[in-house]
Design an enzyme around this catalytic site. Sequence first.
Site, mmCIF file in Angstrom:
data_model
loop_
_atom_site.group_PDB
_atom_site.id
_atom_site.type_symbol
_atom_site.label_atom_id
_atom_site.label_comp_id
_atom_site.label_asym_id
_atom_site.label_seq_id
_atom_site.Cartn_x
_atom_site.Cartn_y
_atom_site.Cartn_z
ATOM 1 N N TYR A 57 0.835 -1.195 0.000
ATOM 2 C CA TYR A 57 0.000 0.000 0.000
ATOM 3 C C TYR A 57 0.876 1.253 0.000
ATOM 4 O O TYR A 57 0.928 2.009 0.978
ATOM 5 C CB TYR A 57 -0.933 0.010 1.209
ATOM 6 C CG TYR A 57 -2.006 -1.054 1.206
ATOM 7 C CD1 TYR A 57 -2.271 -1.834 0.089
ATOM 8 C CD2 TYR A 57 -2.760 -1.287 2.352
ATOM 9 C CE1 TYR A 57 -3.259 -2.809 0.105
ATOM 10 C CE2 TYR A 57 -3.749 -2.254 2.373
ATOM 11 C CZ TYR A 57 -3.991 -3.013 1.252
ATOM 12 O OH TYR A 57 -4.962 -3.987 1.273
ATOM 13 N N PRO A 200 -15.339 -2.041 3.015
ATOM 14 C CA PRO A 200 -16.668 -2.126 3.641
ATOM 15 C C PRO A 200 -17.670 -1.145 3.055
ATOM 16 O O PRO A 200 -18.882 -1.338 3.199
ATOM 17 C CB PRO A 200 -16.379 -1.802 5.114
ATOM 18 C CG PRO A 200 -15.117 -0.993 5.082
ATOM 19 C CD PRO A 200 -14.306 -1.558 3.954
ATOM 20 N N LEU A 201 -17.180 -0.114 2.376
ATOM 21 C CA LEU A 201 -18.069 0.829 1.699
ATOM 22 C C LEU A 201 -18.057 0.617 0.192
ATOM 23 O O LEU A 201 -18.440 1.500 -0.570
ATOM 24 C CB LEU A 201 -17.663 2.270 2.040
ATOM 25 C CG LEU A 201 -17.795 2.637 3.518
ATOM 26 C CD1 LEU A 201 -17.301 4.054 3.767
ATOM 27 C CD2 LEU A 201 -19.232 2.474 3.999
ATOM 28 N N GLY A 203 -15.660 0.435 -2.006
ATOM 29 C CA GLY A 203 -14.847 1.394 -2.737
ATOM 30 C C GLY A 203 -15.405 2.801 -2.733
ATOM 31 O O GLY A 203 -15.078 3.615 -3.595
#
Length: 282
Positions: A57, A200-201, A203
Site C-alpha cells: 500500500y 466495507p463501503l 470502494g
Amino acid sequence: MNEAAPAAAAGMIGLGSLVVNRVGFGARFVQDPDHHGALLRRALELGVNLIDTADVYGNSEAAIAGALHPYPEGLTIATKGGQTLVDGTPTGDGRPDYLRAACERSLARLRVDTIDLYQLHMPDPEVPLAESVGALDELRREGKVREIGVSNVFGGQLELARRTAPIVSVQNRFSLKHRQADAEIAICERDGIAYMPWWPLAGGELAQSGGPLREVAAAHGATPGQVALAWLLRRSPAMLPIPGTASAEHLEENVAAAALRLTDEDLAALEPSTPNVPDAPA
C-alpha cells in the site's frame, strides 16, 4: 486510549492476545506525509486503536511510523505480506523466503521488533497454503509476529490455514454490495475469530448510495456510509470494519457509525441488495 471515544461505541473485539475497538482504520495512503500524519493522529483521538495496512500500500507503513512512532500504549498495528503487483494486478507470492523477507522489511518500516498482527495477504496458487501460513507461524514463534491473520481465503482454505497455525483474523471483502462470505463469517463468529471486511463501503460507492440505504440514513439523521458500516457491525459480533479514507471529515463520519443502532425494520429495508460482485483480492 480513551475508552469513551467515538470508536469505542460499538464495543471491543479480541484478536488473539490483543483487544481493539470494533471500528478500525485502513491505511492505504497516496497523500503527502503531512496530510496522512494528521489523519492518523486524528484517528487515534477518535479512539481508533487498530490501524491496518500492507507492504504493497504505497508508503503506508513508513507513514504510520513517521506519524505515530513511538506508538502509544494500546495501539495495534496490523500489516500484510505475500502480495506483489504484476502489471498492476495483485499476485500472490507465498514462498516462505519471500514472506520472511517481506516481514523483515515491514518491521524496519514500522520501526518495531514485533508486528502486532501479520496477515498473509493472499494465497499463492504456486505454493501450498500450509507452507505460506507455516512461514508466518515460524515468524510468530521467533517473536517477530505477535498474532497471525489471513486474507482473501475462502472455503477449505480457511480451515487449512487454521490447522497450520493459530489464526486470529480473516480479512475478506464484505459489504452491503458484496455478500459472498457468509460461510467464513459464520466460522469466525463460532470460533472467536475477528472478520475484517475490506472495502466495507464498496470502494466508496455505498457512501453516496441512493434507494433504501439513503432512506434508512435519512431516518437516522446519518449518512449512507454510516448506515453501511452500522449494518456490518449489526451483521455479526465478529465483524471488525476497517474503512479507509483520505478525508478527516469522512474519518469522523466513519467512526461515528459505531454509535448508530439499526432496527430490525432497517435491516429488512436493506435486504434487497444490489447484485453481488465476485470477490477479488486487494
